[in-house]
Design an enzyme around this catalytic site. Structure first.
Site, short mmCIF file in Angstrom:
data_model
loop_
_atom_site.label_atom_id
_atom_site.label_comp_id
_atom_site.label_asym_id
_atom_site.label_seq_id
_atom_site.Cartn_x
_atom_site.Cartn_y
_atom_site.Cartn_z
N LYS A 67 0.84 -1.20 0.00
CA LYS A 67 0.00 0.00 0.00
C LYS A 67 0.88 1.24 0.00
O LYS A 67 1.91 1.28 0.69
CB LYS A 67 -0.92 -0.02 1.23
CG LYS A 67 -1.96 1.10 1.23
CD LYS A 67 -2.87 1.01 2.44
CE LYS A 67 -3.95 2.07 2.43
NZ LYS A 67 -4.84 2.02 3.59
N SER A 142 -9.71 1.91 2.51
CA SER A 142 -8.85 2.67 1.64
C SER A 142 -7.77 1.85 0.94
O SER A 142 -7.16 2.34 -0.01
CB SER A 142 -8.18 3.79 2.45
OG SER A 142 -7.30 3.24 3.42
N SER A 166 -9.89 -0.18 6.74
CA SER A 166 -9.29 -0.09 5.40
C SER A 166 -8.63 -1.36 4.87
O SER A 166 -8.32 -1.43 3.69
CB SER A 166 -8.27 1.03 5.37
OG SER A 166 -8.95 2.24 5.22
N1 GLN Z 1 -13.16 4.53 6.06
C1 GLN Z 1 -12.49 4.90 7.26
C2 GLN Z 1 -12.04 6.34 7.18
O1 GLN Z 1 -12.16 6.91 6.14
C3 GLN Z 1 -11.34 4.00 7.52
C4 GLN Z 1 -10.14 4.32 6.73
C5 GLN Z 1 -8.95 3.51 7.11
O2 GLN Z 1 -9.07 2.50 7.79
N2 GLN Z 1 -7.79 4.02 6.75
O3 GLN Z 1 -11.58 6.89 8.13
#
Ligand code: GLN
Length: 459
Positions: A67, A142, A166
């Site tokens: 990532k 994400s 994410s």
């Molecule tokens: N969807 C969540 C957010 O936008 C989690 C994102 C993540 O785990 N990086 O904060």
């Protein structure tokens, strides 16, 4: 999807170089947009080394995708943002050092929501990631690129990061396995921060067995991360018939719930004792998460001033004007929204009303998990409340935030949780979430391994 065993079997009769070329051919023709940066020359050199017998380790010759919020020495690391479009880290994250030591071959850096803020990878500066099972749909976020590249045979393993879901969301949407480890098990050294107190780097893979191995490699002591727990992880399979609790407050739409109910029946038939638990604090968890996460983000992202590194402007101005201009142009809409939300929640007049209250909710969530996990070995729920969305379907931010309802309580508490594929509905993957107590990843992985076999036959 390619497992490590399948890859190794091919390595017995084929050259690693040719197999890695095959992966790149696929990526170059792909419509998924799973990668932001490829490192083909480096990867092919490593593959050649493998063919000459010069690579050793538990992941020798195995292609992995990283990532793009995880620092890789000499390889561009953008975090999905224009702000870091040309940033090349001068050092490796702890997890990358470990992967290199074990001989893994880094294929490239995967696409993600900008600074990991999102649930669909639509906020990436580098364009949306498409779902390998339906190109008109999102791959989740994400870590959308890490999920999609596995689902689309563009890597064998991947790393993601999970602040509020994410890793688990894209795992669920792309039909792969993903784990958010216990807070502190995997060093965050070299992870570009979004919300430090919530996030962990974690493994994503095409089988539970591969996931367990990857976790063993990335976990461990690291003094450079002050929140590191200083412990190693060794997977120990346990065939015990665990007590499993269904979390009443976690669910989904009709389609997701009906698959979840089928899964529960299977779990019962396999001889596990299943009960129900209630978590009263969960109705506040989502709100608390978005206050804490944005608060931490607003302070973390203050470092992007266009002076030290990252996006910068040619013309100089007064400090404040320059700073505002760089940040207005360098950050996307969602990131700016969160910086503003977080700054507001932390501001002198509202700190007690929002941030402190959110911290109290966090304690309640932790307590709810502690009492549930005193009665049950493991807890289960659907990972996501819905199937993969159409691109553009979640038009307003609040609707998007609501999709994290089942995943964020885990990060507030710091416990581990895994998303396991539970077949398909209308040709789209569905995942179930398995949660466990602090540092009890082996229990989660053992249970997931048992279920994986049966789910593959039944669904
Ligand atoms: N969807 C969540 C957010 O936008 C989690 C994102 C993540 O785990 N990086 O904060």
């Amino acid at each position: 999807m390619i497992t490590i065993d399948e890859w190794k079997e091919r390595l017995e009769s084929e050259k690693c170089y040719d197999l890695v070329c095959e992966i790149y051919d696929r990526i170059e023709k792909s419509k998924l947009n799973a990668y932001i940066t490829l490192c083909k020359d480096l990867a092919l050199k490593e593959a050649e080394k493998y063919d000459k017998g010069q690579k050793s380790g538990k992941l020798a010759g195995i292609p992995i995708a990283i990532k793009d919020c995880i620092s890789t020495k000499g390889i561009r690391t953008t975090c999905g943002s224009k702000m870091l479009e040309n940033y090349i880290p001068p050092f490796d994250a702890h997890v990358i050092e470990n992967l290199k030591r074990e001989g893994a071959i880094i294929i490239g850096k995967t696409n993600m929501d900008e600074f990991a803020m999102g649930t669909t990878t639509e906020t990436s500066y580098f364009g949306v990631v498409r779902n390998p099972y339906d190109l008109s749909r999102v791959a989740g976020g994400s870590s959308g690129g890490s999920g999609a590249c596995l689902g689309g045979d563009e890597a064998v393993l991947a790393l993601g990061s999970d602040t509020g879901g994410s890793i688990r969301c894209p795992a669920s949407f792309c039909g792969v396995v993903g784990l958010k480890p216990t807070y502190g098990l995997v060093s965050r050294y070299g992870l570009i921060p979004y919300a430090n107190s919530l996030e962990q780097i974690g493994p994503m893979a095409c089988s539970v067995k591969d996931l367990a191995l990857l976790l063993e490699i990335i976990a461990g002591k690291d003094e450079r991360d002050s929140t590191n727990a200083g412990r190693e992880f060794k997977f120990e399979y346990c065939s015990k018939k665990f007590k499993v609790g269904i979390v009443k407050e976690m669910g989904g739409n009709e389609e997701v719930n009906s698959r979840f109910e089928e899964a529960v029946e299977i779990i019962k038939n396999m001889g596990f004792e299943v009960g129900e638990v209630s978590m009263p604090s969960f109705k506040y968890a989502l709100a608390a998460y978005y206050i804490i996460a944005t608060g931490e983000a607003s302070s973390n992202l203050a470092r992007y001033d266009g002076v030290r590194y990252g996006f910068a402007l040619e013309e100089l101005d007064s400090w404040t004007k320059y700073f505002s201009k760089v940040r207005s142009l360098g950050f996307g809409e969602e990131v700016k929204r969160r910086i503003m939300l977080g700054t507001y929640a932390l501001s002198a007049g509202y700190y007690g009303k929002y941030y402190l209250k959110a911290l109290k909710v966090r304690t309640l969530v932790k307590r709810d998990f502690e009492s549930a996990l005193a009665k049950y070995d493991l807890l289960i729920s659907p990972t996501m409340p819905a199937l993969p969305f159409k691109i553009g379907e979640l038009a307003d931010p609040l609707t998007m935030y609501k999709m994290d309802v089942n995943t964020v309580p885990i990060n507030l508490a710091g416990i581990p949780a895994l998303s396991l594929p539970a077949g398909f509905i209308k040709s789209l993957p569905v995942g179930i979430q398995i949660m466990g107590n602090y540092f009890e990843e082996s229990k989660i992985l053992s249970f997931a391994m048992d279920l994986e076999k049966v789910f593959k036959e039944v669904f």
